[in-house]
Design a protein around this motif. Structure first.
Motif, PDB file in Angstrom:
ATOM      1  N   GLU A  11     -32.333 -29.802  -6.643  1.00  0.00           N
ATOM      2  CA  GLU A  11     -32.797 -30.259  -7.952  1.00  0.00           C
ATOM      3  C   GLU A  11     -31.627 -30.668  -8.847  1.00  0.00           C
ATOM      4  O   GLU A  11     -31.713 -31.659  -9.584  1.00  0.00           O
ATOM      5  CB  GLU A  11     -33.635 -29.156  -8.601  1.00  0.00           C
ATOM      6  CG  GLU A  11     -34.985 -28.969  -7.909  1.00  0.00           C
ATOM      7  CD  GLU A  11     -35.685 -27.685  -8.297  1.00  0.00           C
ATOM      8  OE1 GLU A  11     -35.160 -26.975  -9.192  1.00  0.00           O
ATOM      9  OE2 GLU A  11     -36.738 -27.379  -7.712  1.00  0.00           O
ATOM     10  N   ASP A  12     -30.531 -29.924  -8.797  1.00  0.00           N
ATOM     11  CA  ASP A  12     -29.332 -30.292  -9.570  1.00  0.00           C
ATOM     12  C   ASP A  12     -28.825 -31.662  -9.157  1.00  0.00           C
ATOM     13  O   ASP A  12     -28.475 -32.502  -9.999  1.00  0.00           O
ATOM     14  CB  ASP A  12     -28.220 -29.254  -9.366  1.00  0.00           C
ATOM     15  CG  ASP A  12     -28.482 -27.968 -10.110  1.00  0.00           C
ATOM     16  OD1 ASP A  12     -29.415 -27.936 -10.929  1.00  0.00           O
ATOM     17  OD2 ASP A  12     -27.756 -26.984  -9.860  1.00  0.00           O
ATOM     18  N   TYR A  13     -28.788 -31.873  -7.849  1.00  0.00           N
ATOM     19  CA  TYR A  13     -28.271 -33.140  -7.331  1.00  0.00           C
ATOM     20  C   TYR A  13     -29.166 -34.308  -7.750  1.00  0.00           C
ATOM     21  O   TYR A  13     -28.688 -35.342  -8.222  1.00  0.00           O
ATOM     22  CB  TYR A  13     -28.165 -33.076  -5.810  1.00  0.00           C
ATOM     23  CG  TYR A  13     -27.716 -34.373  -5.177  1.00  0.00           C
ATOM     24  CD1 TYR A  13     -26.372 -34.729  -5.152  1.00  0.00           C
ATOM     25  CD2 TYR A  13     -28.642 -35.238  -4.610  1.00  0.00           C
ATOM     26  CE1 TYR A  13     -25.961 -35.923  -4.581  1.00  0.00           C
ATOM     27  CE2 TYR A  13     -28.244 -36.435  -4.035  1.00  0.00           C
ATOM     28  CZ  TYR A  13     -26.903 -36.770  -4.024  1.00  0.00           C
ATOM     29  OH  TYR A  13     -26.514 -37.946  -3.464  1.00  0.00           O
ATOM     30  N   LEU A  14     -30.477 -34.125  -7.592  1.00  0.00           N
ATOM     31  CA  LEU A  14     -31.407 -35.204  -7.914  1.00  0.00           C
ATOM     32  C   LEU A  14     -31.384 -35.523  -9.411  1.00  0.00           C
ATOM     33  O   LEU A  14     -31.536 -36.683  -9.808  1.00  0.00           O
ATOM     34  CB  LEU A  14     -32.816 -34.826  -7.466  1.00  0.00           C
ATOM     35  CG  LEU A  14     -33.014 -34.724  -5.954  1.00  0.00           C
ATOM     36  CD1 LEU A  14     -34.422 -34.233  -5.631  1.00  0.00           C
ATOM     37  CD2 LEU A  14     -32.750 -36.058  -5.284  1.00  0.00           C
ATOM     38  N   THR A  15     -31.208 -34.506 -10.232  1.00  0.00           N
ATOM     39  CA  THR A  15     -31.130 -34.739 -11.674  1.00  0.00           C
ATOM     40  C   THR A  15     -29.908 -35.581 -12.017  1.00  0.00           C
ATOM     41  O   THR A  15     -29.978 -36.509 -12.843  1.00  0.00           O
ATOM     42  CB  THR A  15     -31.072 -33.399 -12.433  1.00  0.00           C
ATOM     43  OG1 THR A  15     -32.272 -32.656 -12.175  1.00  0.00           O
ATOM     44  CG2 THR A  15     -30.931 -33.627 -13.935  1.00  0.00           C
ATOM     45  N   LYS A  16     -28.783 -35.296 -11.370  1.00  0.00           N
ATOM     46  CA  LYS A  16     -27.551 -36.036 -11.639  1.00  0.00           C
ATOM     47  C   LYS A  16     -27.621 -37.468 -11.112  1.00  0.00           C
ATOM     48  O   LYS A  16     -27.149 -38.406 -11.758  1.00  0.00           O
ATOM     49  CB  LYS A  16     -26.359 -35.313 -11.009  1.00  0.00           C
ATOM     50  CG  LYS A  16     -26.005 -33.995 -11.680  1.00  0.00           C
ATOM     51  CD  LYS A  16     -24.849 -33.317 -10.963  1.00  0.00           C
ATOM     52  CE  LYS A  16     -24.520 -31.976 -11.607  1.00  0.00           C
ATOM     53  NZ  LYS A  16     -23.423 -31.272 -10.891  1.00  0.00           N
ATOM     54  N   VAL A  17     -28.207 -37.635  -9.941  1.00  0.00           N
ATOM     55  CA  VAL A  17     -28.179 -38.941  -9.279  1.00  0.00           C
ATOM     56  C   VAL A  17     -29.348 -39.833  -9.676  1.00  0.00           C
ATOM     57  O   VAL A  17     -29.182 -41.039  -9.884  1.00  0.00           O
ATOM     58  CB  VAL A  17     -28.146 -38.760  -7.741  1.00  0.00           C
ATOM     59  CG1 VAL A  17     -28.244 -40.107  -7.033  1.00  0.00           C
ATOM     60  CG2 VAL A  17     -26.867 -38.046  -7.332  1.00  0.00           C
TER      61      VAL A  17
END
Length: 357
Positions: free
Chosen positions: A81-87
């Motif tokens: 979820e952290d990654y998808l939020t950033k990308v």
């Protein structure tokens, strides 16, 4: 000789055409970046998360696993979820296909982290470094210098995904781990006959050499390729969940070569089951013979061999050798398959070095 030093990247790994080192080290070409979340991008993401996970759970020379399966699953979901939020800005307003990909990624990451946690929870080998670079910008370790017979200097530079160490009787045993998003085996005949698969061996010996100072002893304990990829079990319809889980875990077993020393192998995997390593112990507790085990003197011979082949590569580059001549070895190896410089090279299929496997 007044010739400038030659820096060699990782051409010794994949039997690449001589032109590759010229394009990378001479012309400073880099792979074109995209925003697509395809196979290579998902591999890079999983690679980065494994490092983040291990850093968070390694302290004072020990691996500290998550408190529970639920905590591990929550941690894995959080990474995605952290990654998808950033990308991508999150999952709101995304297509069903995208959301399905996200769920698969969470399942894959949980499986990878669970497998890695299980391995290190019963291992005396502990991660000692991540993205350990040599001779690169901000590297703590210098490039490794070699001399040609004419006295010209050749330097090896590069980066190791992970270095694990174990200390015993004043000796630090070292294994290097390379994360792979595709199936990878290390075939010794390819190393010796065709100069393939040398990258991690070179890094292993270089790391030991660079750290062996002030009387400290660093010994090669092995090279492991750690699968980091989307893993699917082969289903026929009648399998239990336990059988499917077992099939998934088999696909995550590491490959590579290890030191033929029962004490060192036991330190890597106290279970001795072969679940994590390409070797195991029998019911009587004896280490089973395996092509993946090499005695210490064989590691010493390999050290001399790959050093000689690296120097020869340096001599070819000094001589201006930069032909577009990739190596193809039957169905086993194709230097162009994962090459990131195809658009610059524009190899047309002619003039390569091809052998039957």
């Amino acid at each position: 000789d007044d010739a400038p030093p030659m820096f060699i990247w990782n051409t010794a790994e994949d039997g690449a055409a001589p032109v590759q080192n010229a394009l990378i080290m001479g012309m400073k070409l880099k792979e074109k970046k995209t925003n697509r979340f395809a196979g290579r991008e998902s591999g890079s993401f999983l690679h980065a998360v494994l490092e983040r996970f291990l850093r968070a759970h390694t302290a004072e020379g020990k691996f500290i696993p998550p408190e529970s399966e639920e905590a591990l699953r929550k941690e894995a979901d959080g990474y995605v979820e952290d990654y998808l939020t950033k990308v991508t800005g999150g999952t709101d307003d995304k297509s069903k296909r995208f959301l399905h990909t996200c769920e698969n990624l969470k399942k894959t990451l949980y499986l990878l982290l669970s497998n890695l946690s299980g391995e290190l929870s019963q291992s005396d080998f502990i991660p000692a470094g991540f993205e350990v670079s040599m001779g690169m910008q901000d590297s703590k370790l210098p490039a490794v210098e070699y001399l040609t017979p004419e006295g010209k200097r050749v330097y090896l530079i590069g980066s190791i995904d992970r270095v694990d160490t174990y200390e015993k009787d004043g000796v630090t045993y070292v294994r290097v781990v390379d994360y792979k998003s595709y199936a990878k085996e290390l075939h010794m005949e390819s190393v010796e006959d065709y100069g393939l698969d040398q990258q991690m061996l070179l890094y292993l010996f270089a790391y030991c050499r660079l750290n062996a100072k002030d009387g400290e002893i660093f010994m090669p304990a092995g090279v492991l390729y750690n699968p980091v990829r989307l893993t699917f079990a082969q289903e026929t319809g009648g399998e239990t969940e336990e059988e499917l889980q077992s099939d998934r875990e088999k696909k995550l077993c590491r490959t590579g070569i290890l030191l033929d020393d029962p004490e060192i192998i036991h330190a890597m995997d106290r279970s001795g089951s072969g679940k994590y390593l390409p070797v195991k112990f029998d019911k009587e507790g004896a280490l089973k013979k395996s092509k993946n085990l090499l005695p210490a003197e064989e590691f010493e011979r390999l050290n001399r061999l790959v050093e000689t082949q690296l120097i020869r590569l340096g001599e070819d580059i000094f001589a201006g050798e930069m032909d577009i001549r990739p190596l193809k070895l039957g169905n086993y190896h194709d230097a162009c398959q994962y090459c990131k410089l195809q658009s610059a090279c524009r190899y047309n299929g002619e003039g390569g070095t091809e052998y039957e496997s």
